[in-house]
Scaffold this active site. Structure first.
Site, mmCIF file in Angstrom:
data_model
loop_
_atom_site.group_PDB
_atom_site.id
_atom_site.type_symbol
_atom_site.label_atom_id
_atom_site.label_comp_id
_atom_site.label_asym_id
_atom_site.label_seq_id
_atom_site.Cartn_x
_atom_site.Cartn_y
_atom_site.Cartn_z
ATOM 1 N N ASP A 51 44.509 38.731 37.381
ATOM 2 C CA ASP A 51 43.924 40.325 37.774
ATOM 3 C C ASP A 51 45.896 40.823 37.250
ATOM 4 O O ASP A 51 45.948 41.645 38.427
ATOM 5 C CB ASP A 51 44.262 40.203 39.814
ATOM 6 C CG ASP A 51 45.879 39.006 40.137
ATOM 7 O OD1 ASP A 51 46.248 38.538 39.087
ATOM 8 O OD2 ASP A 51 45.798 38.467 40.776
ATOM 9 N N GLU A 106 38.601 33.068 36.365
ATOM 10 C CA GLU A 106 39.400 33.174 37.194
ATOM 11 C C GLU A 106 39.012 34.491 38.872
ATOM 12 O O GLU A 106 39.402 35.847 39.088
ATOM 13 C CB GLU A 106 40.742 33.554 38.281
ATOM 14 C CG GLU A 106 41.644 33.459 39.464
ATOM 15 C CD GLU A 106 42.811 32.810 39.341
ATOM 16 O OE1 GLU A 106 43.770 34.120 38.893
ATOM 17 O OE2 GLU A 106 43.546 31.965 38.489
ATOM 18 N N GLU A 155 47.392 43.685 42.379
ATOM 19 C CA GLU A 155 46.566 42.530 41.916
ATOM 20 C C GLU A 155 44.813 43.065 42.522
ATOM 21 O O GLU A 155 44.752 42.777 41.875
ATOM 22 C CB GLU A 155 47.550 41.938 42.323
ATOM 23 C CG GLU A 155 48.371 41.619 40.782
ATOM 24 C CD GLU A 155 49.933 41.694 41.911
ATOM 25 O OE1 GLU A 155 49.848 42.289 42.106
ATOM 26 O OE2 GLU A 155 51.173 40.984 40.606
ATOM 27 N N HIS A 161 58.132 36.245 43.089
ATOM 28 C CA HIS A 161 58.314 37.773 42.238
ATOM 29 C C HIS A 161 57.636 38.539 42.685
ATOM 30 O O HIS A 161 57.492 40.049 42.380
ATOM 31 C CB HIS A 161 57.977 37.647 41.014
ATOM 32 C CG HIS A 161 56.276 36.563 41.260
ATOM 33 N ND1 HIS A 161 55.509 37.674 40.846
ATOM 34 C CD2 HIS A 161 55.678 35.704 40.916
ATOM 35 C CE1 HIS A 161 54.368 36.787 40.730
ATOM 36 N NE2 HIS A 161 54.707 35.798 41.119
ATOM 37 N N ARG A 182 55.617 41.858 44.093
ATOM 38 C CA ARG A 182 56.522 43.141 43.629
ATOM 39 C C ARG A 182 55.784 43.690 45.648
ATOM 40 O O ARG A 182 57.609 44.540 46.473
ATOM 41 C CB ARG A 182 55.347 44.093 43.010
ATOM 42 C CG ARG A 182 54.964 45.299 41.406
ATOM 43 C CD ARG A 182 54.912 45.809 41.327
ATOM 44 N NE ARG A 182 55.004 46.521 39.812
ATOM 45 C CZ ARG A 182 55.143 45.769 38.826
ATOM 46 N NH1 ARG A 182 54.807 45.272 39.022
ATOM 47 N NH2 ARG A 182 56.033 47.061 38.445
ATOM 48 N N HIS A 224 62.415 34.412 38.165
ATOM 49 C CA HIS A 224 61.403 35.139 37.128
ATOM 50 C C HIS A 224 62.324 35.764 36.760
ATOM 51 O O HIS A 224 63.600 36.431 37.212
ATOM 52 C CB HIS A 224 60.534 35.600 38.597
ATOM 53 C CG HIS A 224 59.600 36.498 37.544
ATOM 54 N ND1 HIS A 224 60.083 37.646 36.764
ATOM 55 C CD2 HIS A 224 58.188 36.184 37.586
ATOM 56 C CE1 HIS A 224 58.735 38.264 36.731
ATOM 57 N NE2 HIS A 224 57.532 37.084 36.873
HETATM 58 C C1 UD1 Z 1 53.018 40.401 36.225
HETATM 59 C C2 UD1 Z 1 52.211 40.703 37.112
HETATM 60 C C3 UD1 Z 1 52.039 39.809 38.781
HETATM 61 C C4 UD1 Z 1 51.740 38.077 37.624
HETATM 62 C C5 UD1 Z 1 53.368 37.719 37.574
HETATM 63 C C6 UD1 Z 1 53.868 36.516 36.940
HETATM 64 C C7 UD1 Z 1 51.513 43.155 37.257
HETATM 65 C C8 UD1 Z 1 51.280 44.122 37.353
HETATM 66 N N1 UD1 Z 1 51.983 42.366 37.482
HETATM 67 O O1 UD1 Z 1 54.868 40.684 37.832
HETATM 68 O O2 UD1 Z 1 50.383 40.299 38.494
HETATM 69 O O3 UD1 Z 1 51.406 37.634 38.843
HETATM 70 O O4 UD1 Z 1 53.335 38.816 35.952
HETATM 71 O O5 UD1 Z 1 54.460 36.102 36.610
HETATM 72 O O6 UD1 Z 1 50.549 43.023 35.863
HETATM 73 N N2 UD1 Z 1 60.750 40.545 32.371
HETATM 74 C C9 UD1 Z 1 61.419 39.870 31.220
HETATM 75 N N3 UD1 Z 1 60.852 38.596 30.001
HETATM 76 C C10 UD1 Z 1 59.849 38.253 30.929
HETATM 77 C C11 UD1 Z 1 59.063 39.052 31.758
HETATM 78 C C12 UD1 Z 1 59.793 39.831 32.396
HETATM 79 O O7 UD1 Z 1 62.756 40.478 31.101
HETATM 80 O O8 UD1 Z 1 59.094 37.406 30.231
HETATM 81 C C13 UD1 Z 1 60.941 41.572 33.187
HETATM 82 C C14 UD1 Z 1 61.103 43.073 32.171
HETATM 83 O O9 UD1 Z 1 62.087 43.633 32.865
HETATM 84 C C15 UD1 Z 1 59.476 43.477 33.097
HETATM 85 C C16 UD1 Z 1 59.849 43.003 34.261
HETATM 86 O O10 UD1 Z 1 60.325 41.998 34.639
HETATM 87 O O11 UD1 Z 1 59.684 44.549 33.006
HETATM 88 C C17 UD1 Z 1 58.877 42.407 35.099
HETATM 89 O O12 UD1 Z 1 57.225 42.618 34.850
HETATM 90 P P1 UD1 Z 1 55.734 43.091 34.683
HETATM 91 O O13 UD1 Z 1 54.985 41.888 33.945
HETATM 92 O O14 UD1 Z 1 56.179 43.925 35.132
HETATM 93 O O15 UD1 Z 1 55.473 42.591 36.192
HETATM 94 P P2 UD1 Z 1 55.831 41.035 36.954
HETATM 95 O O16 UD1 Z 1 56.874 41.115 38.061
HETATM 96 O O17 UD1 Z 1 56.546 39.820 35.737
HETATM 97 N N1 UDP Z 2 55.540 28.217 36.315
HETATM 98 C C1 UDP Z 2 56.521 27.612 35.618
HETATM 99 N N2 UDP Z 2 57.839 28.319 35.614
HETATM 100 C C2 UDP Z 2 58.643 28.462 36.019
HETATM 101 C C3 UDP Z 2 57.903 28.935 37.331
HETATM 102 C C4 UDP Z 2 56.521 28.865 37.972
HETATM 103 O O1 UDP Z 2 55.974 27.019 34.331
HETATM 104 O O2 UDP Z 2 60.147 28.123 36.831
HETATM 105 C C5 UDP Z 2 54.161 28.284 36.335
HETATM 106 C C6 UDP Z 2 53.791 27.426 37.611
HETATM 107 O O3 UDP Z 2 53.481 26.239 37.557
HETATM 108 C C7 UDP Z 2 52.162 28.602 37.723
HETATM 109 C C8 UDP Z 2 52.365 29.596 37.123
HETATM 110 O O4 UDP Z 2 54.061 29.971 36.373
HETATM 111 O O5 UDP Z 2 51.505 27.818 36.935
HETATM 112 C C9 UDP Z 2 53.209 30.690 37.678
HETATM 113 O O6 UDP Z 2 53.695 31.994 37.540
HETATM 114 P P1 UDP Z 2 53.539 32.935 38.573
HETATM 115 O O7 UDP Z 2 53.918 32.505 39.756
HETATM 116 O O8 UDP Z 2 54.950 33.695 37.897
HETATM 117 O O9 UDP Z 2 52.624 33.710 38.895
HETATM 118 P P2 UDP Z 2 51.492 34.309 39.518
HETATM 119 O O10 UDP Z 2 50.312 33.000 39.546
HETATM 120 O O11 UDP Z 2 52.113 34.415 40.800
HETATM 121 O O12 UDP Z 2 50.307 34.764 39.057
#
Ligand code: UD1
Ligand code: UDP
Length: 374
Positions: free
Chosen positions: A96, A118, A132, A210, A212, A243
């Site tokens: 999602d 999923e 999502e 994490h 939003r 995160h």
């Molecule tokens: C995203 C997804 C959310 C999912 C989550 C899993 C969207 C809108 N959100 O949220 O559904 O549950 O991932 O973790 O698709 N960043 C880094 N390095 C990384 C990853 C992220 O620096 O490896 C930072 C960046 O500044 C980036 C910010 O995190 O802009 C947010 O990342 P983003 O993918 O937009 O949203 P998440 O909150 O990670």
């Molecule tokens: N996870 C990981 N390292 C971490 C935190 C989470 O590998 O430090 C794994 C966790 O086991 C799960 C997935 O990341 O499989 C969940 O990711 P996240 O919580 O970012 O996203 P969501 O499931 O809420 O979309």
């Protein structure tokens, strides 16, 4: 000629949950391409490397503090251009995220069938989780093949009037259980600084957040609850793998830096995170994947959200929906930690509802069947 399946991934959970599908498809007679949008950078690379999978192509869309418009447009254009220059018989997306939704849209625009892994999760509230819930609905609408993790998710699709048959809807279990089983079997020893943290006796609480809709005050309230738990329970220590999102890290570091009984760290490699779940006495999380994994590992998780698309986690899984109220989180956590009967009642509700670790092979069967009928 081999049928070509493009598996699109963008974020950490998509990588973990798609990895067993890529492995299963590669065991079949398909050409499998892994297309990364790079919505996440380090967290995606971290998850993929553990499963020995490398992206065949990476659009590298991530930017610091990226906006929803920004990711959506970069993924839509990037995946679209990729599909214009590479053939595909099926595009598989997971979950999602913005990557999921925008990749499905780019495929739909090119009349390439989309398979949604999923599929069918619904919270019933477009604001929670945001964005999502909208991403799931749009992706399901654009798909031709639906892989629902549970019977409840399949029922959601039926009730929304999708034209479903035995050929296009499959109840598979969640692929995260496949990934988790593989990881548990490999039994990697934890790396430092986790190993030393685990060696000190006493209960550990694992905290991740994490979402939003939790940024700002709700997350502050979660941190305050964690502080209350530390104060009430002198033995407990808290592990907080943060995160990468700066909006989340600023709040967590603001609350916990310098706190002796808290280990704040970067996101953990998947096997380390699995060890952390296993070593914990209690998990506090707003993660979707963690709720599913906790049910398999028989760990209690307090879900830091007001509403959920995974009702099974609260029925036969090991989750309690507690929201982000400071008082409620602290009260429930202390009760779980101190009341063995309460713990037992949660842990003996029933079987893990998220699958038996064979979701990916069911998905591969469904795809083979789909191609046979075309
Ligand atoms: C995203 C997804 C959310 C999912 C989550 C899993 C969207 C809108 N959100 O949220 O559904 O549950 O991932 O973790 O698709 N960043 C880094 N390095 C990384 C990853 C992220 O620096 O490896 C930072 C960046 O500044 C980036 C910010 O995190 O802009 C947010 O990342 P983003 O993918 O937009 O949203 P998440 O909150 O990670
Ligand atoms: N996870 C990981 N390292 C971490 C935190 C989470 O590998 O430090 C794994 C966790 O086991 C799960 C997935 O990341 O499989 C969940 O990711 P996240 O919580 O970012 O996203 P969501 O499931 O809420 O979309």
């Amino acid at each position: 000629m081999k049928r070509k399946v493009i598996c699109v991934i963008g974020t950490r959970p998509e990588a973990i949950k798609m990895a067993p599908v890529v492995q299963a498809l590669r065991r079949e007679d398909f050409e499998v391409v892994v297309l990364s949008t790079g919505q996440h950078r380090t967290m995606l690379a971290q998850a993929l490397s553990f499963f020995g999978i490398a992206a065949d192509h990476d659009l590298e869309v991530m930017e610091e503090r990226q906006t929803l418009d920004g990711i959506t447009s970069r993924v839509l254009t990037g995946v679209g251009e990729y599909l214009d220059s590479h053939s595909a018989d099926l595009v598989l997306v997971h979950g999602d995220t913005t990557t999921t939704m925008a990749s499905a849209l780019a495929s739909f625009y090119r009349h390439i069938p989309v398979g949604h892994i999923e599929a069918g999760l619904r919270s019933g509230d477009m604001a929670r989780p945001f964005p999502e819930e909208a991403n799931r609905i749009i992706t399901d609408r654009l798909s031709s093949l639906w892989f629902a993790p549970t019977a409840g998710a399949a029922e959601n699709l039926r009730s929304e009037g999708f034209s479903l048959t035995e050929e296009n809807l499959f109840i598979t279990g969640n692929t995260v259980i496949d990934a988790l089983q593989e990881t548990v079997e490999k039994n990697h020893p934890p790396s430092e600084p986790l190993r030393s943290f685990f060696e000190i006796p006493g209960p550990i609480l694992l905290l991740t957040a994490h979402r939003r809709e939790s940024w700002g005050d709700p997350l502050r309230s979660v941190c305050q609850a964690a502080g209350d738990i530390l104060e009430a329970c002198g033995q407990i220590r808290i592990l907080v793998p943060m995160h990468k999102n700066p909006s989340v890290r600023e709040i967590l570091t603001g609350h916990f830096t310098g706190e002796e009984r808290v280990l704040l760290c970067d996101p953990l490699d998947y096997p380390d995170f699995v060890s952390a779940m296993n070593r914990s006495s209690l998990i506090l999380s707003d993660s979707g994947g963690v709720q599913e994994e906790a049910a398999f590992l028989k760990k209690i998780v307090l879900v830091l959200r007001d509403i959920s698309e995974r009702p099974e986690a609260f029925e036969t899984g090991t989750a309690l929906l507690v929201g982000t109220s400071r008082e409620k989180i602290a009260r429930e956590a202390l009760r779980v930690l101190s009341d063995p009967d309460y713990r037992r009642a949660i842990l003996t509700r029933g079987e893990n509802p998220f699958g038996d670790g064979r979701a990916s092979s069911r998905i591969a069967d469904g795809i083979r069947n789909f191609f046979r009928n075309r």
